[in-house]
Design a protein around this motif. Structure first.
Motif, PDB file in Angstrom:
ATOM      1  N   ALA A 232       0.857  -1.188   0.000  1.00 51.66           N
ATOM      2  CA  ALA A 232       0.000   0.000   0.000  1.00 51.66           C
ATOM      3  C   ALA A 232       0.888   1.231   0.000  1.00 51.66           C
ATOM      4  CB  ALA A 232      -0.916   0.011   1.224  1.00 51.66           C
TER       5      ALA A 232
ATOM      6  N   ALA B 190      -2.965  -0.745   4.399  1.00 53.92           N
ATOM      7  CA  ALA B 190      -3.603   0.539   4.133  1.00 53.92           C
ATOM      8  C   ALA B 190      -3.795   1.340   5.417  1.00 53.92           C
ATOM      9  CB  ALA B 190      -4.950   0.322   3.437  1.00 53.92           C
TER      10      ALA B 190
ATOM     11  N   THR C 237      -9.402   3.502  -1.893  1.00 57.78           N
ATOM     12  CA  THR C 237      -8.289   2.870  -2.605  1.00 57.78           C
ATOM     13  C   THR C 237      -8.440   2.988  -4.116  1.00 57.78           C
ATOM     14  OG1 THR C 237      -9.344   0.686  -2.647  1.00 57.78           O
ATOM     15  CG2 THR C 237      -7.948   1.198  -0.749  1.00 57.78           C
TER      16      THR C 237
ATOM     17  N   LEU D  35      -2.910   0.706  -4.373  1.00 56.69           N
ATOM     18  CA  LEU D  35      -2.612  -0.709  -4.157  1.00 56.69           C
ATOM     19  C   LEU D  35      -1.917  -1.276  -5.390  1.00 56.69           C
ATOM     20  CD1 LEU D  35      -6.027  -1.838  -2.594  1.00 56.69           C
ATOM     21  CD2 LEU D  35      -3.948  -1.049  -1.411  1.00 56.69           C
TER      22      LEU D  35
END
Length: 324
Positions: free
Chosen positions: A36, A121, A298, A323
């Motif tokens: 991440a 994350a 994301t 990602l």
């Protein structure tokens, strides 16, 4: 490796998804397989070429943006304990970017080992946005007696601030734009979730609060809504400013401070720089304990341009994360 590179300052579309040689860790560095990568608002200003003059200088081009990464150590450079290999870590890369990539190098002294229950994350949000939040809170000194108004309460810092104020027992008011973001702020635990798109929100809020005054304003928006929030701050209140995404900082005068007995401070910048390591530790501890839960938006690494555009147009909630 696949990465995002910027060859020319300008719009988000200038971010290119490219193949480049894998980096090699130098002495006292490790190589991280990135799980991440954090996207920060300052990344957008640096990309546009308008971010110079602040604590982070404009990069030399071409550059790989991004300064917040989490992942697993894949290799170590000379002088680094091989025991790091295979460990899950998070790190803020500091002044040297390189996070928008499948692989990144980092100084071993800057690493934090991650417990298994903290995902990448959440860790990325904590190491950057979380440490800034911790710095703001160290100055705000919130208590259960406070009535706290957080602008941009659905954003990365704002969503942390709502949780932190709630955790100390304060009465929490979160300002956000649109029904979805207002519901998110309510779900985070705010006692009052206010839609700033309603032009009468200050009047409605005053009616809801009755004779209770706002004691603390935590503002990262400025502009018209920041100014209207400032006008609601009660006698003896504290104003902590950390941004002006709404178009400019709150305007205040010494007469404002004197007539209402206010205190005001710019809560980020140079005053936080000597304390970044302990602030990172605080944010990671709050995350690991579950007291802070980052709100995450994301995007795939290849869609970094979309992530920048969404962040700039306020189409995101919480922390934006890429990602690979």
């Amino acid at each position: 490796m696949k990465t995002i590179r910027l060859h020319e300052f300008g719009p988000a579309e200038n971010l290119r998804y490219e193949e480049v040689p894998d980096p090699v860790p130098a002495a006292e560095q490790v190589l991280i397989r990135v799980e991440a990568a954090g996207v920060h608002l300052v990344d957008t200003t640096l990309r546009a070429g308008t971010g110079g003059g602040g604590p982070i200088p404009l990069p030399e081009l071409p550059t790989i943006p991004g300064r917040e990464v989490a992942g697993r150590v894949e290799a170590v450079g000379p002088g680094v304990d091989e025991g790091w290999i295979g460990k899950r870590v998070v790190v803020h890369l500091g002044m040297v970017p390189g996070g928008y990539a499948e692989l990144a190098v980092a100084k071993v002294e800057s690493l934090y080992e991650l417990p298994d229950h903290v995902d990448a994350a959440q860790a990325v949000a904590a190491i950057g946005t979380g440490r800034t939040t911790a710095g703001i809170l160290s100055q705000a000194r919130l208590s259960a007696d406070d009535v706290v108004l957080v602008t941009a309460a659905a954003g990365g810092i704002g969503s942390y601030l709502v949780q932190a104020a709630r955790n100390v027992g304060a009465t929490v008011i979160g300002l956000a734009g649109g029904p979805e973001k207002v519901q998110l702020v309510r779900d985070l635990g705010a006692h009052y979730a206010v839609d700033y798109k309603n032009p009468d929100w200050p009047t409605d809020l005053k009616s809801d609060l009755g004779d209770r005054a706002i004691t603390v304003l935590l503002d990262g928006v400025g502009g018209d809504n920041g100014q209207r929030a400032f006008d609601l701050l009660g006698v003896g209140g504290r104003l902590l400013m950390f941004g002006w995404s709404g178009g400019g900082p709150i305007h205040l005068t010494t007469e404002d401070l004197m007539s209402r007995g206010l205190t005001a401070t710019w809560a980020i910048g140079p005053k936080l720089l000597p304390h970044l390591r302990p602030l990172e530790s605080t944010a990671l501890e709050e995350t690991s304990s579950g007291r802070w839960q980052a709100v995450i938006t994301t995007f795939p690494l290849a869609e970094a341009a979309k992530a920048h555009h969404a962040l700039e147009t306020r189409a995101t909630t919480g922390k934006v994360v890429l990602l690979p």
